[in-house]
Design an enzyme around this catalytic site. Structure first.
Site, mmCIF file in Angstrom:
data_model
loop_
_atom_site.group_PDB
_atom_site.id
_atom_site.type_symbol
_atom_site.label_atom_id
_atom_site.label_comp_id
_atom_site.label_asym_id
_atom_site.label_seq_id
_atom_site.Cartn_x
_atom_site.Cartn_y
_atom_site.Cartn_z
ATOM 1 N N GLN A 1 21.515 -37.707 -23.096
ATOM 2 C CA GLN A 1 19.939 -37.556 -21.424
ATOM 3 C C GLN A 1 19.375 -38.872 -22.100
ATOM 4 O OE1 GLN A 1 17.580 -34.566 -22.197
ATOM 5 N NE2 GLN A 1 16.319 -35.640 -23.459
ATOM 6 N N GLY A 2 19.316 -39.456 -20.348
ATOM 7 C CA GLY A 2 18.324 -41.082 -20.016
ATOM 8 C C GLY A 2 16.700 -40.246 -20.115
ATOM 9 N N SER B 1 13.650 -41.027 -21.871
ATOM 10 C CA SER B 1 12.482 -42.015 -22.322
ATOM 11 C C SER B 1 12.527 -43.276 -21.903
ATOM 12 C CB SER B 1 12.320 -41.260 -23.157
ATOM 13 O OG SER B 1 12.347 -40.067 -24.276
ATOM 14 N N SER C 1 19.673 -40.557 -27.943
ATOM 15 C CA SER C 1 21.277 -40.456 -29.058
ATOM 16 C C SER C 1 22.342 -39.953 -28.852
ATOM 17 C CB SER C 1 20.273 -38.500 -29.280
ATOM 18 O OG SER C 1 19.411 -38.033 -29.422
ATOM 19 N N GLU D 1 16.167 -27.713 -24.300
ATOM 20 C CA GLU D 1 15.736 -28.628 -25.874
ATOM 21 C C GLU D 1 15.060 -28.453 -26.755
ATOM 22 O OE1 GLU D 1 14.988 -32.277 -24.063
ATOM 23 O OE2 GLU D 1 15.448 -33.462 -26.523
ATOM 24 N N GLU E 1 2.043 -32.429 -30.920
ATOM 25 C CA GLU E 1 0.579 -32.352 -30.120
ATOM 26 C C GLU E 1 0.736 -31.688 -29.267
ATOM 27 O OE1 GLU E 1 1.371 -35.411 -31.462
ATOM 28 O OE2 GLU E 1 0.327 -35.743 -33.006
HETATM 29 C C1 LIG Z 1 15.336 -38.142 -33.081
HETATM 30 C C2 LIG Z 1 14.975 -38.535 -31.364
HETATM 31 C C3 LIG Z 1 15.998 -38.094 -30.257
HETATM 32 C C4 LIG Z 1 15.570 -38.744 -29.105
HETATM 33 N N1 LIG Z 1 16.473 -38.725 -28.892
HETATM 34 C C5 LIG Z 1 16.728 -38.954 -26.899
HETATM 35 C C6 LIG Z 1 17.094 -38.776 -25.864
HETATM 36 O O1 LIG Z 1 18.580 -38.411 -26.420
HETATM 37 N N2 LIG Z 1 16.935 -38.608 -24.554
HETATM 38 C C7 LIG Z 1 15.639 -38.917 -24.629
HETATM 39 O O2 LIG Z 1 15.401 -39.605 -23.530
HETATM 40 N N3 LIG Z 1 14.866 -39.174 -25.326
HETATM 41 C C8 LIG Z 1 14.740 -39.083 -26.596
HETATM 42 N N4 LIG Z 1 13.696 -39.382 -27.356
HETATM 43 C C9 LIG Z 1 12.374 -39.782 -27.006
HETATM 44 C C10 LIG Z 1 11.434 -38.741 -27.336
HETATM 45 O O3 LIG Z 1 11.639 -37.024 -26.491
HETATM 46 C C11 LIG Z 1 9.984 -39.510 -27.079
HETATM 47 O O4 LIG Z 1 9.734 -40.239 -28.180
HETATM 48 C C12 LIG Z 1 9.118 -38.300 -27.119
HETATM 49 O O5 LIG Z 1 9.188 -37.654 -26.188
HETATM 50 C C13 LIG Z 1 7.585 -38.623 -27.445
HETATM 51 O O6 LIG Z 1 7.364 -39.716 -26.788
HETATM 52 P P1 LIG Z 1 6.920 -41.640 -27.037
HETATM 53 O O7 LIG Z 1 7.821 -41.950 -28.176
HETATM 54 O O8 LIG Z 1 7.572 -42.340 -26.112
HETATM 55 O O9 LIG Z 1 5.936 -41.334 -28.112
HETATM 56 P P2 LIG Z 1 4.094 -41.241 -27.449
HETATM 57 O O10 LIG Z 1 4.576 -40.351 -25.888
HETATM 58 O O11 LIG Z 1 4.259 -42.810 -26.865
HETATM 59 O O12 LIG Z 1 2.816 -40.703 -27.683
HETATM 60 C C14 LIG Z 1 3.100 -41.522 -29.180
HETATM 61 C C15 LIG Z 1 1.709 -40.874 -29.727
HETATM 62 O O13 LIG Z 1 0.495 -40.339 -29.344
HETATM 63 C C16 LIG Z 1 0.264 -38.749 -29.125
HETATM 64 N N5 LIG Z 1 0.161 -38.163 -27.213
HETATM 65 C C17 LIG Z 1 0.374 -38.533 -26.672
HETATM 66 N N6 LIG Z 1 0.397 -37.767 -25.347
HETATM 67 C C18 LIG Z 1 -0.846 -37.195 -26.473
HETATM 68 C C19 LIG Z 1 -1.567 -36.374 -25.651
HETATM 69 N N7 LIG Z 1 -1.470 -35.986 -24.524
HETATM 70 N N8 LIG Z 1 -2.254 -35.428 -26.403
HETATM 71 C C20 LIG Z 1 -2.352 -35.742 -27.823
HETATM 72 N N9 LIG Z 1 -1.688 -36.259 -28.138
HETATM 73 C C21 LIG Z 1 -0.707 -37.285 -27.045
HETATM 74 C C22 LIG Z 1 2.243 -37.752 -29.185
HETATM 75 O O14 LIG Z 1 1.565 -37.214 -29.100
HETATM 76 C C23 LIG Z 1 2.464 -39.710 -30.945
HETATM 77 O O15 LIG Z 1 1.702 -39.070 -31.956
HETATM 78 C C24 LIG Z 1 13.767 -38.389 -28.701
HETATM 79 C C25 LIG Z 1 13.040 -39.004 -29.987
HETATM 80 C C26 LIG Z 1 13.910 -38.377 -31.276
HETATM 81 C C27 LIG Z 1 12.646 -39.234 -32.356
#
Ligand SMILES: Cc1cc2nc3c(=O)[nH]c(=O)nc-3n(C[C@H](O)[C@H](O)[C@H](O)COP(=O)(O)OP(=O)(O)OC[C@H]3O[C@@H](n4cnc5c(N)ncnc54)[C@H](O)[C@@H]3O)c2cc1C
Length: 383
Positions: free
Chosen positions: A122-123, A125, A157, A240, A364
């Site tokens: 899945q692409g 993020s 992933s 998901e 969150e």
């Molecule tokens: C094990 C694992 C597998 C994954 N696999 C995939 C995958 O296969 N494909 C893919 O596309 N992605 C994947 N992801 C990515 C995942 O979907 C993102 O990490 C997730 O959506 C959070 O985005 P971010 O890491 O950019 O954090 P950010 O969005 O930058 O958030 C950072 C912090 O700020 C908080 N925050 C952000 N906005 C708000 C708000 N409006 N209110 C309150 N708090 C807020 C968040 O909750 C978090 O604590 C994976 C992640 C993990 C950990």
């Protein structure tokens, strides 16, 4: 509570899984030997029709309803059988193509997911687009009958073993944030696609970053109408966060296993704490049954998937924290071995539980969804 039909189905699935499950100890799928083991096991599932039992018969599944699928998942989890290497295709990408793809797309892509000749990732993020997914910057430029992709995906992933990716790309830069996005399937061996493995803290190298530089894919690979990818992606995002694929069975098994291995002691309070975790795991099981009932009646599940997702990560983290608590300083011991060796199971499982607070939408974000859609609280101000 289960009907005679479901009881009989459970016995059938249990008998098959018990007599066909591999005798070997699975290595991680991102090693060569490990991948071969996983593929061999999944080929057995495919041959028996158990690759995707919940998929409709017309797409190669058994057409199981929600309750039969739940029984299948419980039995699979009860035997501690491994996560499916193509779960992104089986659970998210494939069903999205079934819901929104053309008959040609369904015919071209779905069989490869069932027999693992194509492994999907899945692409969604990107480095600056996770919670704020619609802030994604990867672009798709239309040139004749092709879409030319430029940008970067991260957190992918299964990226190291995948052959196809379902991705969101911006195809109209002038449109409002959520409107100019398209949902596209790309072959990862396309020229201009570079997959870079990422090794994590817990030793797994299952993740990848994917760089796209002038990568041309057929326009015919766009699923659903052009620029309507946000709507299409909601199908896979909902899937998901929804059904936990036997997660409740795994949770209950984990608490019992920790209690047996490390001892539940009334004098130290561990008996009480493990009992509390077991009660939460039981509540999670009952909520999963409630969601199954809602889905099987075709009713709207509302914010229940988000409630389950939120509690899932909290309960699992609590269980694994208690395990570390019981182990004391032994929890931090790392056996002798090469530095690149995966972490010992206790540490790996603890960090994996913590990742549950992030993947499929952070804690969150789930709280925002619950407060806005279930409790009717005011929406968070958006830029
Ligand atoms: C094990 C694992 C597998 C994954 N696999 C995939 C995958 O296969 N494909 C893919 O596309 N992605 C994947 N992801 C990515 C995942 O979907 C993102 O990490 C997730 O959506 C959070 O985005 P971010 O890491 O950019 O954090 P950010 O969005 O930058 O958030 C950072 C912090 O700020 C908080 N925050 C952000 N906005 C708000 C708000 N409006 N209110 C309150 N708090 C807020 C968040 O909750 C978090 O604590 C994976 C992640 C993990 C950990």
């Amino acid at each position: 509570m289960f009907s005679d039909d479901l009881v009989a189905f459970r016995a059938e699935v249990r008998a098959w899984l018990e007599s066909n499950r591999p005798k070997w100890r699975f290595q991680p799928y991102y090693t060569e030997d490990g991948l071969a083991q996983h593929l061999e096991w999944e080929a057995r599932l495919f041959a028996a029709g158990y690759s995707a039992p919940g998929w409709p018969k017309e797409f190669g599944g058994l057409g199981l309803d929600h309750w039969h699928q739940l029984i299948y998942d419980e039995e699979y989890a009860r035997l501690n059988l491994p996560e499916r290497v193509n779960k992104m295709g089986l659970l998210h990408g494939g069903p999205t193509v079934m819901a929104h793809g053309t008959p040609e797309q369904q015919e071209a892509w779905l069989p490869g997911i069932l027999n693992n000749s194509d492994i999907w990732c899945q692409g969604f993020s990107e480095p600056d687009a996770g919670s704020d997914l619609a802030g994604l910057r990867t672009t798709g430029r239309i040139e004749g009958d092709q879409l030319v992709l430029n940008g970067q995906k991260t957190w992918t992933s299964f990226g190291v073993i995948a052959t196809k990716m379902f991705a969101l790309v911006r195809t109209d830069r002038e449109a409002p944030k959520h409107r100019g996005i398209s949902f596209v399937i790309l072959d990862l061996d396309t020229e201009g696609v570079e997959v870079r493995p990422l090794r994590q803290l817990h030793g797994h190298a299952g993740f990848a970053e994917v760089f796209l530089t002038e990568a041309a894919v057929p326009l015919a690979n766009v699923v659903g109408p052009l620029n309507e990818g946000w709507r299409i992606a909601q199908t896979s995002l909902k899937l998901e966060r929804g059904m936990g694929r036997g997660t409740h069975t795994k949770m209950l098994r984990t608490v019992d296993e920790i209690a047996r291995r490390l001892g539940a002691d009334p004098d130290t309070g561990s008996l009480e704490r493990l009992g509390s975790h077991r009660a939460w795991a039981f509540a999670y099981e009952q909520a999963t049954y409630e969601l199954t009932d809602i889905l099987s009646r075709g009713r709207d599940e509302g914010a229940l998937p988000s409630v389950l997702k939120l509690r899932l990560s909290e309960i699992l983290t609590g269980i694994r924290e208690e395990e570390r608590n019981l182990l004391g300083e032994r929890a931090e011991q790392i056996p002798a071995g090469p530095p690149e060796a995966p972490l010992p199971p206790t540490q790996r499982e603890y960090w994996h539980a913590r990742a549950g607070e992030i993947y499929a939408g952070t804690t969150e974000i789930q709280k925002n969804i619950i407060s806005e859609t279930a409790l009717g609280l005011p929406r968070e101000p958006r830029p």
